[in-house]
Design a protein around this motif. Sequence first.
Motif, PDB file in Angstrom:
ATOM      1  N   ALA A   1     109.738  42.509 -50.853  1.00 33.00           N
ATOM      2  CA  ALA A   1     109.449  42.799 -52.263  1.00 33.00           C
ATOM      3  C   ALA A   1     110.705  43.237 -53.006  1.00 33.00           C
ATOM      4  O   ALA A   1     110.929  42.846 -54.167  1.00 33.00           O
ATOM      5  N   LEU A   2     111.547  44.047 -52.365  1.00 38.97           N
ATOM      6  CA  LEU A   2     112.793  44.485 -52.997  1.00 38.97           C
ATOM      7  C   LEU A   2     113.727  43.298 -53.242  1.00 38.97           C
ATOM      8  O   LEU A   2     114.305  43.162 -54.335  1.00 38.97           O
ATOM      9  N   ILE A   3     113.869  42.441 -52.244  1.00 35.22           N
ATOM     10  CA  ILE A   3     114.736  41.273 -52.404  1.00 35.22           C
ATOM     11  C   ILE A   3     114.221  40.374 -53.517  1.00 35.22           C
ATOM     12  O   ILE A   3     114.976  39.954 -54.409  1.00 35.22           O
ATOM     13  N   GLU A   4     112.942  40.080 -53.452  1.00 31.58           N
ATOM     14  CA  GLU A   4     112.342  39.143 -54.412  1.00 31.58           C
ATOM     15  C   GLU A   4     112.492  39.650 -55.840  1.00 31.58           C
ATOM     16  O   GLU A   4     112.879  38.896 -56.745  1.00 31.58           O
ATOM     17  N   ALA A   5     112.204  40.923 -56.074  1.00 29.82           N
ATOM     18  CA  ALA A   5     112.300  41.471 -57.428  1.00 29.82           C
ATOM     19  C   ALA A   5     113.735  41.494 -57.917  1.00 29.82           C
ATOM     20  O   ALA A   5     114.013  41.195 -59.094  1.00 29.82           O
TER      21      ALA A   5
ATOM     22  N   ALA B   1     117.315  26.645 -58.643  1.00 34.47           N
ATOM     23  CA  ALA B   1     117.349  27.974 -58.041  1.00 34.47           C
ATOM     24  C   ALA B   1     118.432  28.027 -56.970  1.00 34.47           C
ATOM     25  O   ALA B   1     118.571  27.091 -56.177  1.00 34.47           O
ATOM     26  N   PRO B   2     119.180  29.112 -56.929  1.00 30.01           N
ATOM     27  CA  PRO B   2     120.244  29.210 -55.928  1.00 30.01           C
ATOM     28  C   PRO B   2     119.673  29.427 -54.533  1.00 30.01           C
ATOM     29  O   PRO B   2     118.575  29.985 -54.382  1.00 30.01           O
TER      30      PRO B   2
ATOM     31  N   PHE C   1     107.523  37.042 -48.150  1.00 27.93           N
ATOM     32  CA  PHE C   1     107.775  36.630 -49.527  1.00 27.93           C
ATOM     33  C   PHE C   1     106.500  36.048 -50.138  1.00 27.93           C
ATOM     34  O   PHE C   1     105.657  35.473 -49.436  1.00 27.93           O
ATOM     35  N   SER C   2     106.387  36.169 -51.453  1.00 31.07           N
ATOM     36  CA  SER C   2     105.245  35.549 -52.124  1.00 31.07           C
ATOM     37  C   SER C   2     105.340  34.031 -52.009  1.00 31.07           C
ATOM     38  O   SER C   2     106.417  33.460 -51.816  1.00 31.07           O
ATOM     39  N   ALA C   3     104.185  33.383 -52.128  1.00 32.13           N
ATOM     40  CA  ALA C   3     104.147  31.922 -52.005  1.00 32.13           C
ATOM     41  C   ALA C   3     105.007  31.259 -53.064  1.00 32.13           C
ATOM     42  O   ALA C   3     105.729  30.289 -52.785  1.00 32.13           O
ATOM     43  N   ALA C   4     104.962  31.780 -54.293  1.00 28.74           N
ATOM     44  CA  ALA C   4     105.743  31.179 -55.380  1.00 28.74           C
ATOM     45  C   ALA C   4     107.234  31.315 -55.121  1.00 28.74           C
ATOM     46  O   ALA C   4     108.008  30.376 -55.344  1.00 28.74           O
ATOM     47  N   PHE C   5     107.660  32.483 -54.645  1.00 25.51           N
ATOM     48  CA  PHE C   5     109.090  32.688 -54.380  1.00 25.51           C
ATOM     49  C   PHE C   5     109.563  31.782 -53.244  1.00 25.51           C
ATOM     50  O   PHE C   5     110.592  31.106 -53.362  1.00 25.51           O
ATOM     51  N   ALA C   6     108.826  31.749 -52.150  1.00 24.95           N
ATOM     52  CA  ALA C   6     109.232  30.935 -51.007  1.00 24.95           C
ATOM     53  C   ALA C   6     109.251  29.451 -51.349  1.00 24.95           C
ATOM     54  O   ALA C   6     110.116  28.701 -50.869  1.00 24.95           O
ATOM     55  N   ALA C   7     108.319  29.023 -52.195  1.00 25.96           N
ATOM     56  CA  ALA C   7     108.271  27.604 -52.561  1.00 25.96           C
ATOM     57  C   ALA C   7     109.422  27.216 -53.478  1.00 25.96           C
ATOM     58  O   ALA C   7     109.794  26.036 -53.534  1.00 25.96           O
TER      59      ALA C   7
ATOM     60  N   LEU D   1     133.673  25.515 -34.770  1.00 28.10           N
ATOM     61  CA  LEU D   1     132.362  25.813 -34.203  1.00 28.10           C
ATOM     62  C   LEU D   1     131.288  24.871 -34.719  1.00 28.10           C
ATOM     63  O   LEU D   1     131.463  24.188 -35.723  1.00 28.10           O
ATOM     64  N   HIS D   2     130.159  24.885 -34.024  1.00 28.24           N
ATOM     65  CA  HIS D   2     128.942  24.233 -34.485  1.00 28.24           C
ATOM     66  C   HIS D   2     127.945  25.352 -34.778  1.00 28.24           C
ATOM     67  O   HIS D   2     127.336  25.906 -33.866  1.00 28.24           O
ATOM     68  N   TYR D   3     127.813  25.671 -36.054  1.00 29.75           N
ATOM     69  CA  TYR D   3     126.995  26.806 -36.461  1.00 29.75           C
ATOM     70  C   TYR D   3     125.510  26.467 -36.410  1.00 29.75           C
ATOM     71  O   TYR D   3     125.084  25.444 -36.933  1.00 29.75           O
ATOM     72  N   HIS D   4     124.741  27.341 -35.791  1.00 31.85           N
ATOM     73  CA  HIS D   4     123.290  27.193 -35.728  1.00 31.85           C
ATOM     74  C   HIS D   4     122.685  27.912 -36.926  1.00 31.85           C
ATOM     75  O   HIS D   4     122.960  29.097 -37.153  1.00 31.85           O
ATOM     76  N   VAL D   5     121.871  27.209 -37.699  1.00 29.60           N
ATOM     77  CA  VAL D   5     121.341  27.741 -38.954  1.00 29.60           C
ATOM     78  C   VAL D   5     119.840  27.471 -39.023  1.00 29.60           C
ATOM     79  O   VAL D   5     119.379  26.355 -38.751  1.00 29.60           O
ATOM     80  N   ARG D   6     119.082  28.497 -39.389  1.00 30.66           N
ATOM     81  CA  ARG D   6     117.662  28.348 -39.684  1.00 30.66           C
ATOM     82  C   ARG D   6     117.490  28.116 -41.178  1.00 30.66           C
ATOM     83  O   ARG D   6     118.110  28.808 -41.985  1.00 30.66           O
ATOM     84  N   VAL D   7     116.647  27.162 -41.520  1.00 29.51           N
ATOM     85  CA  VAL D   7     116.449  26.793 -42.927  1.00 29.51           C
ATOM     86  C   VAL D   7     114.958  26.719 -43.212  1.00 29.51           C
ATOM     87  O   VAL D   7     114.199  26.059 -42.482  1.00 29.51           O
ATOM     88  N   TRP D   8     114.563  27.398 -44.277  1.00 32.21           N
ATOM     89  CA  TRP D   8     113.199  27.315 -44.777  1.00 32.21           C
ATOM     90  C   TRP D   8     113.222  26.626 -46.142  1.00 32.21           C
ATOM     91  O   TRP D   8     113.950  27.051 -47.047  1.00 32.21           O
ATOM     92  N   GLY D   9     112.456  25.581 -46.309  1.00 37.28           N
ATOM     93  CA  GLY D   9     112.338  24.925 -47.600  1.00 37.28           C
ATOM     94  C   GLY D   9     113.470  23.974 -47.911  1.00 37.28           C
ATOM     95  O   GLY D   9     114.448  23.850 -47.180  1.00 37.28           O
ATOM     96  N   GLU D  10     113.320  23.298 -49.044  1.00 30.88           N
ATOM     97  CA  GLU D  10     114.326  22.360 -49.534  1.00 30.88           C
ATOM     98  C   GLU D  10     115.080  23.006 -50.694  1.00 30.88           C
ATOM     99  O   GLU D  10     114.607  23.951 -51.317  1.00 30.88           O
TER     100      GLU D  10
END
Length: 311
Positions: free
Chosen positions: A298-302, A32-33, A55-61, A18-27
């Motif tokens: 918030a649950l995921i981030e914490a 960080a995993p 998500f908080s700005a710090a977490f997403a960045a 297959l050719h998997y379609h993936v959305r990606v946010w950030g580098e």
Amino acid sequence: MYQAQRPCRTETVPVRTLHYHVRVWGERPADAPPLVLLHGWMDVGASYQFVVDAFSAAFAAGRQIIAPDWRGFGHTRTPAPSDSYHFVDYLADLDQLLDHYAGEQPVDLVGHSMGGNVAMLYAGARPSRIRRLVNLEGFGLPATQPAQAPQRLAQWMDEIRQFERGDLALKHYDSADGVALRLMKTNPRLPSDKAAWLARHWAAQDAQGRWHIQGDAAHKIVNPQLYRVDEVLALYQAITAPVLSVHASDDSLGQWWKGRYTLQEYHQRLTQVRDVRHAVVEDAGHMLHHDQPQAVAALIEAFVAGPAPAA
């Protein structure tokens, strides 16, 4: 219409046939995993946009966030028409997606509904690849008995015939607004602006202007294999990552199974996981990541901010 606060880019990754379609946010940062988000049945990776925005700005960045479309959903199409999908294929697909995005680095894994079930079984089969796991209403299924096998196989063969006749075809809509109304009918908590945004990712327009759900109708065919709880529990026992099990305040299992499978029974199965915590999202139904994205974020981030478990 809802405006995404953190736009993503899309990538195509070769996975098996297959050719998997993936959305990606950030580098991908060095320290960080990746955070991998797995959608549920008849859903798409774009469904997590509201959580990513919360998500908080710090977490997403500080994270690369990845949300694939499973095979036969969204933009991940099979190379030829299929009348059957096998659950174990999702595990093998995920395995190779993690090769591509994480290499040997363990990931933080989030799964909703079917995606939560995939995440739990995968974490038992490949425990070293998962650092932390968040299961959003991935309850599994009621226990089955071997005596059900003849009826199940007969049902599977009958439904394949129904599929070939077109009896299982998904409904199409005259407009994206029609798709949005369908989403709000299924989930009355979904605001109209988010429904309008989701509709344009959950469905696509054909050359005649009709809007079709981005899911293969063959997914409606029953699984020919019985759900073997003893095998599931063995996989749960093999999970080494800390697990956060999250369910909504609405009792999805009670609504679906009418007492044949309960939240209490699901929690009893989770006692086989060596490190499991529980959380409830209030004022939410099964699509809790749509209903309360801030609470889910918030649950995921914490949870994933904690240190990796000791080996």
